[in-house]
Design a protein around this motif. Sequence first.
Motif, PDB file in Angstrom:
ATOM      1  N   SER A  58       0.966  -1.139   0.005  1.00  0.00           N
ATOM      2  CA  SER A  58       0.059  -0.031  -0.130  1.00  0.00           C
ATOM      3  C   SER A  58       0.938   1.257  -0.105  1.00  0.00           C
ATOM      4  O   SER A  58       0.630   2.107  -0.585  1.00  0.00           O
ATOM      5  CB  SER A  58      -0.986  -0.057   1.196  1.00  0.00           C
ATOM      6  OG  SER A  58      -0.189  -0.168   2.463  1.00  0.00           O
ATOM      7  N   GLY A  59       2.087   1.058   0.682  1.00  0.00           N
ATOM      8  CA  GLY A  59       2.742   2.508   0.757  1.00  0.00           C
ATOM      9  C   GLY A  59       3.533   2.542  -0.786  1.00  0.00           C
ATOM     10  O   GLY A  59       3.519   3.800  -1.134  1.00  0.00           O
ATOM     11  N   THR A  62       0.962   3.874  -2.939  1.00  0.00           N
ATOM     12  CA  THR A  62       0.401   5.519  -2.586  1.00  0.00           C
ATOM     13  C   THR A  62       1.716   6.445  -3.098  1.00  0.00           C
ATOM     14  O   THR A  62       1.394   7.440  -3.463  1.00  0.00           O
ATOM     15  CB  THR A  62       0.302   5.614  -1.200  1.00  0.00           C
ATOM     16  OG1 THR A  62      -0.697   4.693  -0.936  1.00  0.00           O
ATOM     17  CG2 THR A  62      -0.116   6.973  -0.742  1.00  0.00           C
ATOM     18  N   LEU A  63       2.957   6.034  -2.685  1.00  0.00           N
ATOM     19  CA  LEU A  63       3.847   6.841  -3.021  1.00  0.00           C
ATOM     20  C   LEU A  63       4.269   6.819  -4.812  1.00  0.00           C
ATOM     21  O   LEU A  63       4.557   7.849  -5.128  1.00  0.00           O
ATOM     22  CB  LEU A  63       5.077   6.464  -2.378  1.00  0.00           C
ATOM     23  CG  LEU A  63       6.618   7.182  -2.518  1.00  0.00           C
ATOM     24  CD1 LEU A  63       6.307   8.649  -1.946  1.00  0.00           C
ATOM     25  CD2 LEU A  63       7.477   6.618  -1.791  1.00  0.00           C
ATOM     26  N   LEU A  65       1.884   6.552  -7.022  1.00  0.00           N
ATOM     27  CA  LEU A  65       0.978   7.273  -7.622  1.00  0.00           C
ATOM     28  C   LEU A  65       1.111   8.899  -7.346  1.00  0.00           C
ATOM     29  O   LEU A  65       0.806   9.748  -8.282  1.00  0.00           O
ATOM     30  CB  LEU A  65      -0.600   7.043  -7.290  1.00  0.00           C
ATOM     31  CG  LEU A  65      -1.235   5.564  -7.905  1.00  0.00           C
ATOM     32  CD1 LEU A  65      -2.505   5.113  -7.241  1.00  0.00           C
ATOM     33  CD2 LEU A  65      -0.982   5.611  -9.360  1.00  0.00           C
ATOM     34  N   GLY A  66       1.356   9.147  -6.118  1.00  0.00           N
ATOM     35  CA  GLY A  66       1.919  10.586  -5.924  1.00  0.00           C
ATOM     36  C   GLY A  66       2.785  11.176  -6.744  1.00  0.00           C
ATOM     37  O   GLY A  66       2.929  12.108  -7.232  1.00  0.00           O
TER      38      GLY A  66
END
Length: 104
Positions: A58-59, A62-63, A65-66
Amino acid sequence: MPARWRMLVTKATKPSTGYPLPTLTDGPTLRAAAGSLLCLMLVTLLGLALATLLRDTSGAITLGLGILYIVPVLSNTLASPTWQHLSEIERAPGYAERPPSPQG
Protein backbone atom coordinates in the motif's frame (compact mmCIF):
# COMPACT_ATOMS: atom_id res chain seq x y z
CA MET A 1 -27.86 -9.31 -45.35
CA PRO A 2 -24.48 -10.73 -46.50
CA ALA A 3 -23.75 -7.58 -48.51
CA ARG A 4 -23.99 -5.50 -45.32
CA TRP A 5 -21.33 -7.59 -43.54
CA ARG A 6 -19.04 -7.30 -46.56
CA MET A 7 -19.50 -3.52 -46.55
CA LEU A 8 -18.74 -3.28 -42.79
CA VAL A 9 -15.58 -5.38 -43.16
CA THR A 10 -14.46 -3.22 -46.07
CA LYS A 11 -15.04 -0.02 -44.06
CA ALA A 12 -13.18 -1.41 -41.07
CA THR A 13 -10.11 -2.39 -43.09
CA LYS A 14 -9.94 0.56 -45.48
CA PRO A 15 -9.27 4.05 -44.09
CA SER A 16 -12.08 6.40 -45.01
CA THR A 17 -9.99 9.58 -44.60
CA GLY A 18 -7.84 8.97 -47.64
CA TYR A 19 -4.65 8.76 -45.61
CA PRO A 20 -2.68 5.51 -45.58
CA LEU A 21 -2.70 3.44 -42.41
CA PRO A 22 0.42 3.98 -40.29
CA THR A 23 2.86 1.08 -40.07
CA LEU A 24 5.70 0.40 -37.66
CA THR A 25 8.20 1.03 -40.44
CA ASP A 26 7.25 4.73 -40.55
CA GLY A 27 9.63 6.94 -38.59
CA PRO A 28 7.11 8.86 -36.44
CA THR A 29 5.09 5.72 -35.70
CA LEU A 30 8.20 3.79 -34.68
CA ARG A 31 9.36 6.69 -32.50
CA ALA A 32 5.96 6.89 -30.77
CA ALA A 33 5.88 3.14 -30.17
CA ALA A 34 9.43 3.15 -28.79
CA GLY A 35 8.69 6.15 -26.56
CA SER A 36 5.55 4.50 -25.18
CA LEU A 37 7.48 1.31 -24.48
CA LEU A 38 10.27 3.26 -22.76
CA CYS A 39 7.76 5.16 -20.60
CA LEU A 40 6.03 1.92 -19.60
CA MET A 41 9.35 0.31 -18.70
CA LEU A 42 10.41 3.30 -16.58
CA VAL A 43 7.11 3.33 -14.68
CA THR A 44 7.50 -0.41 -14.08
CA LEU A 45 11.03 0.05 -12.76
CA LEU A 46 9.83 2.88 -10.52
CA GLY A 47 7.14 0.63 -9.07
CA LEU A 48 9.62 -2.20 -8.55
CA ALA A 49 12.10 0.12 -6.85
CA LEU A 50 9.44 1.58 -4.54
CA ALA A 51 8.12 -1.87 -3.64
CA THR A 52 11.65 -3.07 -2.92
CA LEU A 53 12.56 -0.05 -0.80
CA LEU A 54 9.32 0.20 1.17
CA ARG A 55 8.49 -3.53 1.37
CA ASP A 56 4.87 -2.52 1.76
CA THR A 57 2.34 -2.80 -1.04
CA SER A 58 0.00 0.00 0.00
CA GLY A 59 2.86 2.40 0.71
CA ALA A 60 4.52 1.67 -2.62
CA ILE A 61 1.26 2.17 -4.52
CA THR A 62 0.50 5.41 -2.68
CA LEU A 63 3.98 6.84 -3.14
CA GLY A 64 4.13 5.72 -6.77
CA LEU A 65 0.82 7.36 -7.62
CA GLY A 66 1.88 10.46 -5.70
CA ILE A 67 5.06 10.71 -7.71
CA LEU A 68 3.33 10.05 -11.03
CA TYR A 69 0.24 12.25 -10.53
CA ILE A 70 0.63 14.79 -7.75
CA VAL A 71 4.19 16.00 -8.34
CA PRO A 72 3.59 17.11 -11.98
CA VAL A 73 0.37 18.88 -11.01
CA LEU A 74 2.08 20.72 -8.16
CA SER A 75 5.07 21.68 -10.29
CA ASN A 76 2.80 23.11 -13.00
CA THR A 77 0.75 24.95 -10.40
CA LEU A 78 3.73 26.47 -8.63
CA ALA A 79 5.39 27.51 -11.88
CA SER A 80 2.30 29.23 -13.30
CA PRO A 81 2.23 33.03 -13.31
CA THR A 82 -1.21 33.02 -11.66
CA TRP A 83 0.06 31.14 -8.62
CA GLN A 84 3.17 33.34 -8.38
CA HIS A 85 0.97 36.44 -8.46
CA LEU A 86 -1.32 35.04 -5.75
CA SER A 87 1.58 33.92 -3.57
CA GLU A 88 3.10 37.39 -3.27
CA ILE A 89 2.53 38.77 0.20
CA GLU A 90 1.10 42.23 0.25
CA ARG A 91 2.40 44.03 3.30
CA ALA A 92 0.77 46.89 5.08
CA PRO A 93 2.38 50.33 4.74
CA GLY A 94 5.15 50.84 7.27
CA TYR A 95 5.73 47.10 7.75
CA ALA A 96 9.39 46.42 8.47
CA GLU A 97 10.99 43.25 7.11
CA ARG A 98 12.68 42.44 10.39
CA PRO A 99 13.24 44.48 13.49
CA PRO A 100 16.72 45.95 13.85
CA SER A 101 19.04 43.80 15.90
CA PRO A 102 20.34 45.24 19.21
CA GLN A 103 23.94 44.47 18.15
CA GLY A 104 23.71 46.90 15.30
